[in-house]
Design a protein around this motif. Structure first.
Motif: not given
Length: 396
Positions: A350, A364, A367, A369, A376
């Protein structure tokens, strides 16, 4: 029987010369001692006479409306035409071939017209044809309900047909033939240094597909993964070996990141809410009942943030306003996703992503994950620079 499933997309069937190449590939597989099972899409793309979008345009005089059952019956015709034509071309070359609709091939689905799910594959008719020395040519993208209604499997459904038949028939592998030479590390129209991947895992290609890379339908990959059937994405128009999709064999060198995918035309919705649980639950219930799909969901005390497709903004705002919610909406956004099973458990990925985007002065906005992805959200005007920067950062 050494069965190989070969799926040919619309661009592979669009011209007489292209169809000759398709027939040659099928014959070559037969002559090499395999039993080819062929799956075909509708011929060409929008504007071509039998393409799915062209058939859909026939509904313009109804204002675009048709009951789901009738619409599926209409748009299934393109693949049936392809199957009959390719079977006839093989027969003209002296090879026994037989065309099948999805229903005739034993593909049984639920009755969710337009996006049906395969319940089972009754492959007896196909196995009988193969034992008789025939080459089955199956209309992709379609199946049949237990009541006999024709259904379609959603966009990219011919890939799903091929994988399902590969699983049912115990195929040695499934080839997905298209107009590109394989799966690339990023969109080559954006990244000049993008290149074809020799290998990729089931999980990685599924993530690439769900996150915007138009390579293969993720449902097809999931079916193949369940039975550990190798998939290959190849070009009809050259002899490149393409990209092998499989579980991770020991001979694949370790890599941190495999590719960069992206989804444009998104909008971010920010909602400030009270601590009232009923109010918070009502937000997501309202959107679900309206059929609005949300992504990149972040939930904080007093704040809900998520993304929607840009063409859903008006409807989303209207639905939320009905329950007294006034959202803040930002349009013209793109989700850029770094994909790679090698990232799992590795610290610092990251940090590298943030630094790479900061060097390009790219903000950004949000985000998310998973074990194999980091996404992003950026402004669409910065998307190409973001994709290129990340491709370079991870030396793809």
């Amino acid at each position: 029987m050494r069965i190989v499933v070969q799926k040919f997309g619309g661009t592979s069937l669009a011209t007489r010369d292209a169809r000759k190449l398709v027939v040659e590939r099928i014959i070559k597989t037969k002559e090499e001692g395999y039993s080819p099972v062929v799956v075909v899409s509708a011929i060409g793309r929008k504007g071509d006479p039998y393409a799915t979008d062209t058939l859909l345009s026939l509904l313009d005089e109804t204002g675009g409306y048709a009951p789901g059952r009738e619409k599926d019956l209409l748009i299934s015709c393109g693949e049936v035409i392809s199957a009959a034509l390719i079977a006839s071309l093989l027969a003209a070359r002296g090879y026994k071939a037989r065309a099948f609709t999805g229903g005739q091939a034993g593909i049984i689905t639920d009755d969710n017209f337009g996006n049906a799910m395969i319940k089972e594959v009754k492959a007896d008719a196909l196995l009988d044809a193969i034992k008789q020395g025939c080459i089955p040519v199956i209309a992709g993208f379609q199946g049949i309900t237990e009541n006999g209604d024709v259904t379609t499997l959603g966009r990219g459904g011919s890939d799903t047909t091929a994988a399902a038949l590969g699983a049912a028939l115990g195929a040695e592998w499934v080839d997905i033939f298209t107009d590109v030479e394989g799966i690339m590390t990023a969109d080559p129209k954006i990244v000049k240094g993008a290149h074809i991947l020799e290998t990729i895992t089931y999980q990685e290609v599924t993530e690439m597909a769900y996150n915007g890379a138009r390579v293969i339908h993720p449902r097809a990959v999931e079916i193949a993964m369940q039975r550990n059937i190798p998939l290959r994405v190849r070009s009809t128009f050259c002899d490149s070996p393409g990209t092998l999709i499989t579980c991770k064999p020991c001979w694949i060198s370790e890599r941190l990141v495999t590719g960069i995918a992206h989804i444009p035309h998104l909008a971010q919705v920010v909602i400030k809410v009270s601590q009232d649980r009923d109010e918070q639950e009502k937000i997501f219930d309202t959107l679900a009942k309206a059929g609005i799909s949300i992504d990149l969901i972040n939930v904080f005390p007093g704040l809900k943030v998520f993304t929607i497709k840009e063409d859903q903004v008006k409807r989303t705002v209207e639905e939320l306003e009905k329950i007294g919610i006034i959202p803040q909406v930002t349009k013209s956004l793109t989700k850029v996703t770094v994909v790679g099973v090698g990232m799992r458990g590795v610290p610092g990925v990251m940090a590298r992503i943030v630094k790479a985007l900061e060097r390009e002065n790219i903000e950004i906005l949000q985000t998310s994950d998973s074990n194999s992805t980091i996404s992003c959200l950026v402004r669409s005007e910065n998307a190409e620079r973001a994709i290129t920067a990340l491709h370079e950062e991870f030396e793809l």
